[in-house]
Design an enzyme around this catalytic site. Structure first.
Site, PDB file in Angstrom:
ATOM      1  N   ASP A  31       0.862  -1.181   0.000  1.00 29.70           N
ATOM      2  CA  ASP A  31       0.000   0.000   0.000  1.00 29.70           C
ATOM      3  C   ASP A  31       0.905   1.239   0.000  1.00 29.70           C
ATOM      4  OD1 ASP A  31      -1.671   2.144   0.567  1.00 29.70           O
ATOM      5  OD2 ASP A  31      -2.661   1.182   2.263  1.00 29.70           O
ATOM      6  N   GLU A  81      29.920   7.027   6.579  1.00 27.48           N
ATOM      7  CA  GLU A  81      30.026   5.581   6.776  1.00 27.48           C
ATOM      8  C   GLU A  81      30.010   4.881   5.420  1.00 27.48           C
ATOM      9  OE1 GLU A  81      26.128   3.703   8.187  1.00 27.48           O
ATOM     10  OE2 GLU A  81      25.960   5.734   8.996  1.00 27.48           O
ATOM     11  N   CYS A 113      25.792   7.431  11.725  1.00 24.53           N
ATOM     12  CA  CYS A 113      25.234   8.725  11.312  1.00 24.53           C
ATOM     13  C   CYS A 113      25.653   9.887  12.212  1.00 24.53           C
ATOM     14  CB  CYS A 113      23.716   8.632  11.283  1.00 24.53           C
ATOM     15  SG  CYS A 113      23.105   7.327  10.197  1.00 24.53           S
ATOM     16  N   THR A 154      13.986   3.203   3.025  1.00 26.00           N
ATOM     17  CA  THR A 154      14.750   4.224   3.758  1.00 26.00           C
ATOM     18  C   THR A 154      16.154   4.409   3.176  1.00 26.00           C
ATOM     19  OG1 THR A 154      15.585   2.670   5.422  1.00 26.00           O
ATOM     20  CG2 THR A 154      13.472   3.729   5.866  1.00 26.00           C
ATOM     21  N   SER A 203      16.330  -0.549  16.577  1.00 30.99           N
ATOM     22  CA  SER A 203      17.064   0.690  16.335  1.00 30.99           C
ATOM     23  C   SER A 203      16.202   1.908  16.655  1.00 30.99           C
ATOM     24  CB  SER A 203      17.544   0.746  14.884  1.00 30.99           C
ATOM     25  OG  SER A 203      18.421   1.842  14.696  1.00 30.99           O
ATOM     26  N   HIS A 235      17.952  13.887  13.713  1.00 26.57           N
ATOM     27  CA  HIS A 235      18.490  12.970  12.713  1.00 26.57           C
ATOM     28  C   HIS A 235      17.312  12.208  12.134  1.00 26.57           C
ATOM     29  CE1 HIS A 235      20.522   9.730  10.759  1.00 26.57           C
ATOM     30  NE2 HIS A 235      20.091   8.832  11.634  1.00 26.57           N
ATOM     31  N   LYS A 244       8.462  10.758  15.874  1.00 25.14           N
ATOM     32  CA  LYS A 244       8.315  10.019  17.131  1.00 25.14           C
ATOM     33  C   LYS A 244       9.171  10.635  18.233  1.00 25.14           C
ATOM     34  CE  LYS A 244       7.184   5.460  15.191  1.00 25.14           C
ATOM     35  NZ  LYS A 244       7.630   4.051  15.051  1.00 25.14           N
ATOM     36  N   ASN A 277      17.353   9.009   2.991  1.00 24.25           N
ATOM     37  CA  ASN A 277      18.307   8.888   4.085  1.00 24.25           C
ATOM     38  C   ASN A 277      19.705   9.328   3.633  1.00 24.25           C
ATOM     39  OD1 ASN A 277      19.649   8.159   6.409  1.00 24.25           O
ATOM     40  ND2 ASN A 277      18.936   6.047   6.420  1.00 24.25           N
ATOM     41  N   SER A 309      23.873   4.971  14.959  1.00 27.55           N
ATOM     42  CA  SER A 309      23.671   3.610  15.451  1.00 27.55           C
ATOM     43  C   SER A 309      24.983   2.999  15.900  1.00 27.55           C
ATOM     44  CB  SER A 309      23.052   2.739  14.350  1.00 27.55           C
ATOM     45  OG  SER A 309      21.744   3.164  14.055  1.00 27.55           O
TER      46      SER A 309
END
Length: 390
Positions: A31, A81, A113, A154, A203, A235, A244, A277, A309
């Site tokens: 979707d 990275e 990151c 992502t 994560s 970030h 979030k 990203n 991370s």
């Protein structure tokens, strides 16, 4: 006398192609709202083989480089990275492409990151001691998880370059910051892999926990509260993650202030939503997006949450300066994003697999669509062949 130090100029580059997330969703029998709303992404940069982190960094930095600036750069700190060499720093390649003085110190910084933020803080400390110096900091990456993987939506890539100086035009950094490090296996890429490994749900939880930790420590150090801030920059590996993070602290604000902070976040995620990203550069694209689309004025206090991370997080802050709009080329960045060509899913998949091989063979890359000033022409005798279009 305390020297005001911070971000003086910024540049951004991403290649001239993108994949529409609705097209990708349909090709993967998903979707579209799962990508557009659930992840919060609309477009994803497609990186041709003629662009790598070095060329993208050079194209970003060239937006503000002048002969005078070049002569005063003391250091290049390159956060990535997606390095191209396990020994020689991307910063050395970049310094050569930009024709910087041989007295320039050039170093690559890697911590997922978080690398560009480490570069920013090291640069600021250096300029506080050497106020006449300028430091070029770069965050450049190509986010790769693989075709038909959970992380495919992502992906993305690009570079943000910024100049750290005394008396900056864009942002004056506060000296206090809060940082936190733990050995966490939420995302990693062993040296034998070209695509990252990630435990996505884990994560996200680590990211949110780190934000709460450094935000609480920052408040304890400074006695500042959410009411002291006009915007929070996150970030953003995908825009829903930053949303979030903000929602965790919004209850600390009044209803009117919650609306202001939410509007600022929407402005800060607009460009990320259409690029994808950037790994190390995503926090700074978020900041640039706020500068371009937000309701800002001199003296507004901005909070930054940087996360890498593995894992490392930092919360720091700064004030918007009166001439901030003179610190970046709005026309160049706007044209860069609006003139990109939409590619099909089939074309995107073909481009994804067109990287230089990993066995070191000589290769000449097709340059049909390459229009950037700095680009990669191929490899000869196990050395990348960088070119400059005049």
């Amino acid at each position: 006398m305390t020297v005001t130090v911070g971000i003086d100029k910024m540049g951004f580059y991403t290649p001239g192609m993108y994949l529409d997330m609705t097209d990708l969703a349909r090709a993967r029998h998903d979707d579209p709202n799962k990508y557009l709303i659930g992840i919060g992404q609309s477009k994803q940069a497609v990186i041709p083989p003629t662009q790598d982190v070095v060329t993208m960094a050079a194209n970003a930095a060239s937006q503000f480089m002048t002969p005078e600036i070049k002569q005063n750069i003391a250091m290049v700190l390159f956060g990535t990275e997606s390095g191209i060499d396990n020994s020689k720093a991307t910063a050395v390649y970049l310094a050569h492409l930009l024709d910087l003085p041989q007295t320039t110190r050039a170093v690559e910084i890697k911590q997922a990151c978080y690398g560009a933020t480490a570069g920013l803080q090291l640069a600021a400390d250096y300029v506080r001691v050497h106020p006449e110096a300028k430091v070029l900091v770069v965050g450049a990456d190509i986010a790769r998880y693989g075709l038909r993987t959970a992380g495919e939506v992502t992906q993305g890539g690009g570079a943000v370059a910024f100049l750290v100086t005394a008396n900056p035009q864009i942002l004056a950094l506060d000296e206090v910051s809060s940082y936190h490090t733990e050995d966490v296996m939420d995302f990693w890429r062993p040296v034998y892999r070209t695509e990252a490994l990630v435990d996505g749900k884990y994560s996200t939880n680590v990211y949110l926990d780190f934000f709460k930790t450094v935000w609480a420590d920052y408040q304890q150090q400074t006695s500042r509260k959410i009411a002291d801030f006009d915007a929070f920059i996150f970030h953003i590996p995908f825009t829903k993650m930053g949303r979030k993070g903000l929602r965790q602290i919004l209850p600390e604000a009044t209803p009117d202030h919650q609306a202001e902070l939410t509007a600022a976040f929407e402005a800060s995620q607009e460009d990320n939503r259409n690029v994808g990203n950037l790994y190390t550069g995503s926090l700074y694209l978020s900041f640039l997006s706020l500068l371009r689309h937000g309701d800002l004025s001199a003296g507004k206090q901005i909070g930054f949450f940087s996360y890498g991370s593995g894992a490392e997080g930092e919360f720091f802050s700064g004030k918007i300066q009166p001439d901030y709009q003179q610190g970046y080329d709005e026309s160049a960045i706007s044209q860069l994003l609006t003139k990109r060509r939409r590619v099909s899913v089939t074309e995107y998949e073909e481009i994804f697999n067109q990287r230089l091989d990993t066995v070191g063979s000589d290769q000449r890359l097709a340059l049909d669509e390459e229009s950037a000033q700095y680009y990669l022409a191929g490899r000869l005798n196990e050395q990348r062949q960088y070119k400059i279009q005049k």
